[in-house]
Design a protein around this motif. Structure first.
Motif, PDB file in Angstrom:
ATOM      1  N   GLN A  36      18.515  33.913  -3.767  1.00 29.15           N
ATOM      2  CA  GLN A  36      17.761  33.359  -2.664  1.00 29.15           C
ATOM      3  C   GLN A  36      16.489  32.723  -3.182  1.00 29.15           C
ATOM      4  O   GLN A  36      16.039  33.021  -4.281  1.00 29.15           O
ATOM      5  CB  GLN A  36      17.426  34.440  -1.642  1.00 29.15           C
ATOM      6  CG  GLN A  36      16.562  35.573  -2.204  1.00 29.15           C
ATOM      7  CD  GLN A  36      16.267  36.621  -1.147  1.00 29.15           C
ATOM      8  OE1 GLN A  36      16.879  36.639  -0.087  1.00 29.15           O
ATOM      9  NE2 GLN A  36      15.333  37.490  -1.416  1.00 29.15           N
TER      10      GLN A  36
ATOM     11  N   GLN B   9      11.459  34.856  -0.136  1.00 25.94           N
ATOM     12  CA  GLN B   9      12.140  34.947   1.144  1.00 25.94           C
ATOM     13  C   GLN B   9      12.851  36.280   1.249  1.00 25.94           C
ATOM     14  O   GLN B   9      13.586  36.688   0.357  1.00 25.94           O
ATOM     15  CB  GLN B   9      13.146  33.810   1.305  1.00 25.94           C
ATOM     16  CG  GLN B   9      13.740  33.744   2.712  1.00 25.94           C
ATOM     17  CD  GLN B   9      14.358  32.395   2.995  1.00 25.94           C
ATOM     18  OE1 GLN B   9      14.250  31.472   2.208  1.00 25.94           O
ATOM     19  NE2 GLN B   9      15.017  32.273   4.128  1.00 25.94           N
TER      20      GLN B   9
ATOM     21  N   THR C 282      18.520  24.959  -0.921  1.00 32.72           N
ATOM     22  CA  THR C 282      17.575  25.731  -0.117  1.00 32.72           C
ATOM     23  C   THR C 282      17.799  25.480   1.368  1.00 32.72           C
ATOM     24  O   THR C 282      17.709  26.397   2.197  1.00 32.72           O
ATOM     25  CB  THR C 282      16.132  25.364  -0.504  1.00 32.72           C
ATOM     26  OG1 THR C 282      15.942  25.621  -1.898  1.00 32.72           O
ATOM     27  CG2 THR C 282      15.119  26.173   0.294  1.00 32.72           C
TER      28      THR C 282
ATOM     29  N   ARG D 200      18.703  28.342   4.117  1.00 32.00           N
ATOM     30  CA  ARG D 200      17.919  28.534   5.330  1.00 32.00           C
ATOM     31  C   ARG D 200      18.803  28.483   6.570  1.00 32.00           C
ATOM     32  O   ARG D 200      18.613  29.266   7.518  1.00 32.00           O
ATOM     33  CB  ARG D 200      16.826  27.478   5.415  1.00 32.00           C
ATOM     34  CG  ARG D 200      15.857  27.701   6.579  1.00 32.00           C
ATOM     35  CD  ARG D 200      14.745  26.651   6.594  1.00 32.00           C
ATOM     36  NE  ARG D 200      13.994  26.699   5.342  1.00 32.00           N
ATOM     37  CZ  ARG D 200      13.966  25.703   4.463  1.00 32.00           C
ATOM     38  NH1 ARG D 200      14.663  24.593   4.672  1.00 32.00           N
ATOM     39  NH2 ARG D 200      13.246  25.806   3.361  1.00 32.00           N
TER      40      ARG D 200
ATOM     41  N   THR E 206      20.565  31.896   6.782  1.00 31.60           N
ATOM     42  CA  THR E 206      19.685  33.003   7.163  1.00 31.60           C
ATOM     43  C   THR E 206      19.199  32.842   8.601  1.00 31.60           C
ATOM     44  O   THR E 206      19.068  33.841   9.321  1.00 31.60           O
ATOM     45  CB  THR E 206      18.490  33.118   6.210  1.00 31.60           C
ATOM     46  OG1 THR E 206      17.812  31.861   6.123  1.00 31.60           O
ATOM     47  CG2 THR E 206      18.946  33.527   4.819  1.00 31.60           C
ATOM     48  N   ASP E 207      18.955  31.616   9.035  1.00 35.81           N
ATOM     49  CA  ASP E 207      18.545  31.392  10.424  1.00 35.81           C
ATOM     50  C   ASP E 207      19.639  31.837  11.394  1.00 35.81           C
ATOM     51  O   ASP E 207      19.339  32.245  12.524  1.00 35.81           O
ATOM     52  CB  ASP E 207      18.219  29.918  10.663  1.00 35.81           C
ATOM     53  CG  ASP E 207      16.889  29.496  10.056  1.00 35.81           C
ATOM     54  OD1 ASP E 207      16.129  30.388   9.617  1.00 35.81           O
ATOM     55  OD2 ASP E 207      16.626  28.277   9.993  1.00 35.81           O
TER      56      ASP E 207
END
Length: 297
Positions: free
Chosen positions: A4, A8, A83, A87, A90-91
């Motif tokens: 990751q 984060q 990246t 994101r 993970t969102d």
């Protein structure tokens, strides 16, 4: 490889119910009035859109949207686009424990042309360093222990072999035309094989007008059950107990790109809830039908 971006943190969540194994990439989608003609420049109908994509990433997001916890075993380049993909996952609260960013590699990019009838034409440019390895797959499966595992069969043979050797899933689902060195024998270890009509024809060497007949012939290659999606006509399935076609509601499609992934992600989510296959296919068809009507992707 690193798991990751620096600094984060991961969100705590229950163990994944479905693990998806395969590719993640950036989608650059361009709407065109018609297919380009050789030697001439065509103007797009709208600005290009850049979104998270790749079959397994799409499927993981669809399953998460359907309400089950998912994990993605995949890799991308350690670059801004990698990246961006991290994101997006993970969102959506997809587990990224085994989504790796590879140093000095570039993230794969799919160029998608969408014509006014909603059909899509895709070219995928990928970096060899982001292709999954057997070791990566082994580590992920060993630690995740997901009851449902969905894998792309067109991955490098070492990665597919690692799935077959190390998964402990109650249900193993395969997708796409197997890697050429594996061939149709890759279907035999599966509990369920899912493909579209073109992929089924590539495997079987002929096209069936009835997708349920194609599913039945695919099942003779070894999987316990098979599903063949047929776009606006729905999806056919074959299991030891039943063969049927689940029709789709008629809609005006805006973009069919990713509809098959919406189908499979939703199907996997239903299987994780122990929904019988016919009902899971029905839910998958409904999700894909809704998906092709969404603008802005």
């Amino acid at each position: 490889m690193k798991d990751q971006p620096p600094g984060q943190t991961r969100r705590p969540q229950p163990p994944p119910q479905v693990a998806f194994i395969g590719r993640a990439n950036i989608d650059i989608t361009v709407r065109v009035p018609q297919r380009p003609v050789a030697g001439r420049t065509m103007f797009a109908s709208a600005p290009a859109m850049t979104t998270a994509g790749g079959k397994s990433l799409n499927q993981a997001l669809a399953a998460r949207k359907a309400g089950v916890y998912t994990s993605l075993i995949s890799a991308a380049g350690d670059d801004p686009w990698g990246t961006f993909l991290h994101r997006a996952l993970t969102d959506a609260a997809v587990d990224v424990s085994f989504f790796q960013l590879v140093p000095a590699a570039s993230t794969g990019v799919a160029i998608i042309e969408v014509t006014p009838d909603g059909e899509n034409y895709i070219v995928l440019a990928r970096h060899p360093e982001t292709e999954l390895t057997g070791e990566h797959v082994h580590r992920g499966l060993q630690q995740l222990q997901a009851p449902i595992v969905v894998t792309q069969l067109d991955l490098q043979p070492g990665a597919v072999d690692a799935v077959f050797r190390h998964h402990r899933a109650q249900t193993l689902v395969g997708n796409l035309v197997p890697h050429p060195t594996l061939g149709p024998t890759a279907l035999a270890p599966l509990d369920l094989f899912v493909s579209n009509e073109a992929e089924a024809a590539a495997i079987l060497g002929r096209h069936h007008t009835d997708p349920s007949a194609a599913a039945e012939e695919l099942r003779k290659l070894g999987p316990r059950a098979a599903v063949v999606t047929a776009g606006a006509r729905g999806a056919g399935y074959s299991s030891p107990d039943h063969i049927a076609l689940i029709p789709a509601q008629h809609v005006d499609a805006i973009n069919t790109s990713g509809a098959g992934d919406a189908f499979l992600g939703t199907l996997a989510a239903q299987l994780a809830r122990q929904v019988p296959l016919p009902h899971a296919v029905t839910e998958g068809v409904a999700a894909a039908t809704a998906f092709v009507r969404i603008e802005g992707r």
